[in-house]
Design an enzyme around this catalytic site. Structure first.
Site, PDB file in Angstrom:
ATOM      1  N   THR A 160      -4.271  -2.575   3.373  1.00 58.43           N
ATOM      2  CA  THR A 160      -4.112  -3.454   4.541  1.00 58.43           C
ATOM      3  C   THR A 160      -5.208  -3.251   5.570  1.00 58.43           C
ATOM      4  O   THR A 160      -5.730  -2.161   5.749  1.00 58.43           O
ATOM      5  CB  THR A 160      -2.768  -3.213   5.241  1.00 58.43           C
ATOM      6  OG1 THR A 160      -2.530  -1.819   5.288  1.00 58.43           O
ATOM      7  CG2 THR A 160      -1.648  -3.891   4.527  1.00 58.43           C
ATOM      8  N   GLY A 199      -1.405   5.164   5.272  1.00 58.42           N
ATOM      9  CA  GLY A 199      -0.601   6.393   5.270  1.00 58.42           C
ATOM     10  C   GLY A 199      -1.426   7.546   4.717  1.00 58.42           C
ATOM     11  O   GLY A 199      -2.021   7.441   3.649  1.00 58.42           O
ATOM     12  N   GLU A 453       4.831  -2.969   1.663  1.00 60.21           N
ATOM     13  CA  GLU A 453       4.775  -3.215   0.219  1.00 60.21           C
ATOM     14  C   GLU A 453       5.425  -4.550  -0.132  1.00 60.21           C
ATOM     15  O   GLU A 453       6.278  -4.646  -1.001  1.00 60.21           O
ATOM     16  CB  GLU A 453       5.430  -2.057  -0.554  1.00 60.21           C
ATOM     17  CG  GLU A 453       4.654  -0.766  -0.328  1.00 60.21           C
ATOM     18  CD  GLU A 453       5.061   0.364  -1.255  1.00 60.21           C
ATOM     19  OE1 GLU A 453       5.378   0.079  -2.424  1.00 60.21           O
ATOM     20  OE2 GLU A 453       5.034   1.512  -0.818  1.00 60.21           O
TER      21      GLU A 453
END
Lengths: 705, 718
Positions: A160, A199, A453
């Site tokens: 992203t 992340g 997701e």
């Protein structure tokens, strides 16, 4: 007057005894919760595996849940999770991947930050490498460099961007081939192309799989994947890489999400993942024949989130129903000696028991999804290894089905779980708002599941569109392959013409008939949506609302189908309870929420809906009510993992709350660390004095002269 | 091409700021005038603007992005500083001014509002509601509690084992005739005062709800002022206080627990406007027990206004983001128009259907909240006058008015706080991943907000509480031919719409759905039919009201929608800026069709308020049409809330709409990328660079070890 009573505490009159009530309730259980657990988990073997892990995790001093952690700040959370990752890495070395995956699913119930931080490396980084890299590349990064055992390398997933989330094809980061040096130049062209939300990027990751546009000789070949190192072996950032922490979030503060900007950062050509797409030394690009198969690597996450939904609902129905047994409020009848237990109010039953039924339905539905996913992965590996065209074709069909099913279950169940956590919290009144009940953190950590997701709305629109197209195709006479999980749509013609499937109250109590009704409704909505798309000139966006609805209905149809199939496996008294839960699931999660659609589409009649709202749900609640403790005990979740003062097994809510709180905040410290700030304003001088009496009589007199 | 502006880019980046600027330039709504409607009058709107300006510039009160990174301890301390600051304003503001100030603070820092509200709203309201005028004068003015000075009060109602059922509280206040004192005691763990805001560290005094026991007789729950701490802020003997610790939100509030162990207070510390104990132990009881709970009403009313402001703030963020954010190409046709930009997400039908109902709800809520605020002001004045003039007739009139207020405020508080909670969450989800970032405001707003659904009257309990008298009216009407008065008088028409008339549709066309008076009437009829159905069930279920709980909550919901819609229609009709009326009408229609009808569709359909066919038309025809009309004015509608960037405190929700630069800027300011190593880095590096499993097992499972340890060379013993 009352006498002093000394038990473990001094009381001057009898105190409430919720733990007694819990014992009485538990004694009503007329089935074996272990046997029920086997039914829920799908097999004795799986149930045993889970119970063994629960025991290990419940006792593990680093991994077990602890109420003190609810007080953690961001930095403490980050540190705790890092220590837990280390501990989990040691299990990983001996568990093997399949078993470890189960373990990770379980820790996610109480520490989702831990779950996701490991998943980012193993599932997102690892699966991206597996899905897009050659076997040798996979072997190099995952085994030789040991990323597969959380060693040496730590991967993150650079997909992203600040300006691009769901639309992966719109990513703007570039990977430009430099033929002179045989390298790719990775670059962030503008602010919106900054990799965002990554992340593990802020502090953990040494490498990322970067989604970037492949540019060769000025031509844009679309988004491909590249392994890009971020930090050296001293964990120092490489030159050309800028990384920052994205800071505070609504939840999951234990995850070090970061942003990444690449400034003309060079990687060797062979760092491109090239199972499907290749660039030769001279810049010739080979595009993939079967790129869609690479997406299967994303599906594991969705399947896992569907299962997470079941387990988080199990955790909180357990908490809320245990509290509802012990907590008393108002007297039904003024002559009663005690107030009435919350669970004995019909409204309270209606606020809790439908969630219990939904949890049971989601247990079997997600177990089926999980088993299907495992089978497809195995068959695909075999098919690709044998290079068998027929088997590969079958695997593509299976993957297509899994796309719809996992998208529809992930979106619907994560939404329902979010709502469930919140509704169940509210059933615990003020106590639900205390962090030590577990709801608050769980909710904040949970809700991102609705977004990441595959944003739920985006996934649901896509699943809904497939259903509409499939129905259209069937009606044109082109049947779906029998392998497909939506093959029941081949009956579309008959279903559209069907008379109201649920004509009487008895019909609504027959899960098999409700299943049929659900299929009918799906086909009818898909059919009319298809017609509306044709009529509006193919503008699908205008019809996204019914598409989302179709996806939700499909999820329920999938779960109910499994429930109906699995019901006969139950033995003895369990069977009766499960039938009632299935009926309650039909009434409260399917027929009532979609009542308007069922009626408008003439799948049922007003009277049936009236009966559901007026009688059926409440009658079933009353029948299920005596067994709620047995039915939640069947989830077999240990206290340390539930980690809730009001949700412990013994049901001794008040002492657990009070003693637990005292242990965390000793009343010995009765003044705040900032006490001076409080007393400073309370004991401040009068305003006149603080204004130096400049508005007093003397001033007025002197200054007015 | 390299472009250097404030940052260097290789390519033209997205330009969300110009999108919002272009839309703003085309607005037909004058946001300043529209704000007069939302705040009730030009005068009030201007006062709100003045207060906002003052707080925005105030170095202590103004909210900043740093707020989202605070720990619990930091939040507590900051809140204390803000209270001290607010106390200075309090000394000079008028009551209404200060009330407005608190309501505004509630938008960007609700915990300050609550912590101050616990003293001013709950503690003092409790004294005002239950104490004599002289008692009020003593505690609030002489002791300066109303200026947050000398003493700080908290509100000791809830107990560990008792929340909503105040009548069942177990703390005792036993009269000791010998010493002319009350003995306050916590008899057991369940009676521990729990959740008491301000008790953990701030409060010096507490209004304690305790059972009055005189000569062994229990007279029920009364109120007493009990000192907790001395002037050195040390706990008094017999008082045990503790912090209840971390909560889902509002960590800036020091909620605590209190146990009293035979604490003695003088008899005159009892609040005795209505209930009194004489020196000799004679007890006088109040005319209406409920009067003791009037302290809670102010809070409920305030929460309605809070709901409006929260929905205003959230929809402003979500809609501004939706204008600047682009995602996917129309219908996914990426290849059709190469070079074309992605679609602004506000232009998706689904996105509109997710957000417009809450935009409309914010407008409608403002009207209802202002009405109920005025009602409580009038009612409390009436009661005060009645007590002052010892006028029994007026007192009964005041009590009647308060009963209506209990119903109306209960219906509104429960439904508006639920609606606002749903609004925050939907707006967050509509901002995708960025909605989950703390700096965009949703997370903290949600966590701080949702306790509003629980405290000061749990929403479900209120739902049952409000629904019950409506059904009782119906029962009375049919069983005893009683005529219903007051705001439920429409129930007198019930016979025209039930039994053989129950099948008759009320809303018959799309025109009816767009006629808000007709929709309001339809809601009345829906309540009549539902209430009548409850009556039928009640007859056969052994007169069990508890069994009707789920229906009562639903009836209350319809009642709240009805109240809101009626007041909105009335306010729009009398609004002086007629050029804005069409825009207000449009949102009213959307609220009716996109919120009420959707929210209660099953209920309305099964009560034949409209046909399934018409409902389909609403969704397929009407809502898309209304959405299309609303869409061009979204910026005007949200700008009209007149919330400044400080109040909104959201990187993606700022006025200029420059979402990406604002967001990255805040993130970098709060998390300096120069500090790239964290405390946990060492733990991770140790893990990554750990030795092999064999080495860590000291090679004890190796082939060599196996050989040695398996060798069969045990000595033999003869």
């Amino acid at each position: 007057m009352t006498k002093n009573r000394v038990t473990n505490l001094v009381s001057s009159c009898p105190e409430p005894t919720p733990q007694e009530q819990m014992r009485v309730e538990r004694s009503h259980t007329d089935f074996d919760p272990l046997a029920m657990n086997e039914w829920l988990e799908g097999s004795e073997e799986k149930s045993q595996e889970i119970l063994t892990m629960y025991q290990q995790l419940d006792r593990d001093p680093i991994l077990q849940g602890n109420p003190a952690h609810y007080d953690n700040g961001t930095h403490q959370d980050r540190e705790l999770v890092a220590a837990r990752i280390h501990q989990m890495a040691k299990y990983l070395e001996t568990d093997g991947l399949v078993k470890f995956w189960r373990r990770l699913n379980l820790v996610t119930i109480w520490d989702p930050s831990l779950g996701i931080r490991i998943s980012v490396n193993l599932a997102l980084f690892g699966n991206c490498v597996k899905g897009n890299g050659t076997p040798s590349q996979v072997n190099y990064w995952m085994n030789y460099k040991e990323a597969g055992t959380l060693k040496q390398l730590y991967g993150c997933f650079g997909m992203t961007e600040l300006g691009h989330g769901s639309n992966v094809a719109g990513c703007e980061t570039t990977a430009t081939f430099d033929e002179a040096t045989d390298e790719f130049i990775i670059n962030t062209p503008n602010i919106s192309a900054t990799k965002w939300w990554i992340g593990g990027a802020a502090h953990s990751a040494t490498h990322t799989v970067c989604y970037a546009r492949l540019i060769v000789k000025g031509k844009d070949y679309g988004v491909k994947t590249f392994v890009v190192p971020l930090r050296d072996s001293n964990h120092e950032l490489l030159p050309g890489i800028a990384i920052g922490d994205i800071g505070a979030k609504m939840g999951r503060s234990g995850v070090d999400n970061g942003w990444i900007q690449f400034s003309d950062f060079r990687i060797p050509r062979f760092n491109m993942l090239q199972k499907w797409c290749r660039v030769d030394r001279d810049g010739t690009v080979t595009l993939p024949p079967l790129e869609q198969l690479s997406y299967i690597s994303l599906l594991g996450g969705r399947v896992g989130m569907a299962t997470d939904s079941y387990r988080i609902l199990a955790r909180f129905t357990t908490v809320a129903l245990r509290y509802a047994i012990g907590r008393r409020q108002f007297k039904k009848n003024p002559k009663d000696s005690q107030e009435t237990a919350l669970i004995d109010y019909p409204l309270h039953q209606r606020r809790t028991i439908p969630w219990l039924a939904l949890t049971y339905a989601s247990a079997v539905g997600t177990n089926r999804l999980e088993q299907t996913h495992a089978r497809i992965l195995k068959e695909l590996d075999v098919a690709v290894a044998k290079d068998d065209k027929k088997l590969i074709h079958q695997s593509i069909l299976d993957t297509k089905s899994l796309f719809v099913d996992s998208g529809s279950l992930k979106s619907t169940l994560t939404w329902l779980a979010a709502e469930g956590i919140d509704q169940l919290r509210q059933t615990c009144g003020g106590q639900g708002y205390s962090s030590y009940s577990g709801f608050g953190k769980a909710y904040n950590d949970w809700v991102v599941q609705c977004t990441w997701e595959g944003d739920n709305n985006v996934l649901a629109m896509s699943a809904g569109k497939t259903i509409v197209n499939n129905v259209k195709q069937v009606l044109k006479g082109k049947l779906l392959d029998e392998r497909m999980s939506l093959a029941w749509l081949n009956d579309a013609k008959a279903l559209i013409d069907a008379k109201p499937v649920l004509a009487t109250k008895a019909d609504a109590l027959d899960p098999a008939k409700v299943l049929k009704a659900l299929q009918t409704l799906i086909v009818k909505i898909a059919y009319t949506t298809g017609l509306r798309v044709e009529a509006n000139g193919g503008d699908w966006d205008k019809l996204s609302f019914p598409r989302v609805k179709l996806s939700k209905l499909r999820c329920h149809q999938y779960c109910l189908e499994t429930f109906v199939t699995d019901l006969p496996k139950a033995q003895g008294a369990m069977k009766q309870h499960l039938l009632r839960l299935a009926q309650q699931y039909c009434a409260s999660s399917i027929l009532l929420p979609f009542a308007t659609d069922f009626v408008i589409n003439k799948v049922t009649v007003d009277e049936v809906i009236g009966a559901i709202d007026g009688e059926i749900i409440e009658d079933l609640d009353a029948l299920i009510r005596p067994y709620v403790i047995g039915l939640t005990d069947s989830f077999q979740m240990p206290d340390n993992l539930i980690n809730s003062f009001i949700g412990k097994y013994d049901g001794n809510i008040y002492e657990n709350i009070h003693n637990g709180t005292k242990a965390l905040y000793s009343p010995f410290n009765s003044q705040a660390p900032y006490n001076a700030a409080l007393t400073a304003f309370l004991n401040r001088a009068p305003r006149d004095e603080r204004l130096r009496f400049e508005r007093g009589d003397y001033a007025k007199e002197q200054l007015s002269k | 091409m390299v472009i250097a502006k404030n940052t260097v880019s290789y390519e033209q980046g997205p330009d969300p700021a110009s999108l919002i600027a272009a839309e703003r330039a085309q607005q037909k709504i004058d946001p300043v005038k529209m704000n007069y409607f939302l705040e009730g009058s030009q005068e009030r709107s201007e006062e709100v603007a003045r207060l906002t300006e003052q707080m925005e510039r105030d170095p202590i009160l103004a909210a900043t992005p740093a707020y989202y990174d605070l720990s619990k301890e930091q939040e507590r301390e900051l809140t204390a500083k803000k209270i001290a600051r607010v106390a200075q304003y309090l000394e000079t503001n008028s009551f209404q001014e200060f009330q407005n100030r608190l309501s505004l603070i509630g938008v960007f820092d609700p915990q300050v509002g609550t912590r101050v509200g616990v003293n001013l709203g709950l503690f003092i309201s409790c004294i005002r509601g239950n104490g004599t005028f002289d008692q009020l004068e003593y505690w609030a003015l002489h002791k300066e509690a109303c200026y947050l000075k000398n003493i700080y009060g908290c509100f000791g109602m809830t107990e560990l084992a008792h929340g909503s059922n105040v009548m069942a509280l177990e703390t005792t206040a036993t009269f000791d005739k010998d010493t002319d004192e009350f003995v306050i005691n916590t008899p057991h763990i369940g009676a521990t005062k729990w959740w008491i805001g301000g008790a953990a560290h701030s409060a010096t005094h507490c209004t304690v709800y305790a059972r009055l026991i005189v000569d062994d007789e229990d007279y029920g729950v009364k109120t007493f002022v009990v000192p907790l701490r001395d002037s050195q802020h040390n706990l008094n003997p017999g008082v045990t206080v503790g912090d209840i610790g971390r909560k889902m939100g509002r960590d800036g509030i020091d909620n605590g627990w209190i146990q009293f162990s035979h604490v003695r207070i003088p008899r005159y510390f009892m609040l005795q406007k209505f209930a009194r104990v004489s020196r000799s132990g004679e007890v006088t009881l109040p005319p209406l027990e409920q009067l003791a709970y009037s302290a809670l009403l102010g809070g409920r009313v305030m929460m309605c206004l809070d709901s409006y402001r929260m929905m205003a703030r959230m929809t402003t963020i979500a809609l501004r983001y939706a204008i600047g954010r682009r995602q996917f190409h129309k219908n996914g046709n990426f290849d059709d128009d190469e070079g074309a930009k992605e679609v602004q997400i506000i232009d998706y039908a689904l996105h509109q259907k997710r957000l417009f109902p809450y935009l409309a709800a914010a407008y409608v809520a403002s009207a209802g909240a202002l009405k109920v605020e005025k009602t409580i002001f009038d009612t409390m004045s009436l009661l005060d006058d009645a007590v002052d003039q010892a006028d029994d007739e007026k007192l009964m009139e005041g009590i009647e008015a308060m009963k209506s207020l209990f119903i109306d405020s209960g219906a509104l508080k429960s439904n508006l706080t639920w609606l606002a909670a749903a609004c925050i969450d939907e707006c967050r989800q509509s901002c995708g991943g960025h909605g989950y970032s703390a700096y965009n405001g949703f997370g903290k707003a949600y966590n701080d907000w949702v306790v509003q659904c629980t405290w000061e009257g749990d929403n479900n309990i209120l739902g049952v509480f409000v629904g019950k008298p409506i059904v009782k009216h119906t029962i009375g009407h049919f069983e005893d031919e009683k005529v219903v008065k007051g705001s439920s008088a429409f129930l007198n028409d019930t016979k025209q719409f039930v039994e053989d008339k129950a099948e008759e549709y009320i809303l018959k066309s799309l025109d009816d759905v767009q006629d808000l008076s007709k929709v309001a009437r339809a809601l009345e009829i829906a309540i009549m039919r539902s209430s009548y159905a409850c009556y039928q069930q009640w007859k056969v279920n052994g007169e069990d009201f508890d069994a009707l709980g789920p229906d009562l909550v639903q009836i209350t919901r319809l009642k709240a929608h009805h109240y809101l819609l009626e007041e909105y229609v009335r306010r729009v009709a009398e609004f002086e800026h007629k050029d804005l009326v069409p825009y207000l009408d449009l949102l009213g229609k959307y609220y009716a069709a996109g919120m009420i009808l959707q929210h209660s569709s099953t209920y309305l359909l099964s009560n034949n308020i409209l046909s399934a066919k018409l409902f389909t038309q609403v969704n397929v025809e009407l809502l898309p049409k209304l959405s299309k009309e609303i869409r061009p004015n979204v910026v005007g509608y949200t700008d009209s809330f007149q919330l400044t960037d400080m109040m909104i405190n959201s990187a993606i929700g700022r006025y200029d709409g420059n979402i990406y630069e604002n967001y990255l800027g805040v993130v970098k300011a709060q998390n300096n990328p120069a500090n790239d190593k964290n405390k946990d880095t060492k733990i991770l590096v140790d893990m990554l660079n750990r030795g092999s499993l064999e080495a860590r097992d000291r090679y004890e499972k190796s082939f060599d070890a196996a050989e040695i340890l398996s060798a069969d060379d045990a000595p033999t013993f003869d």
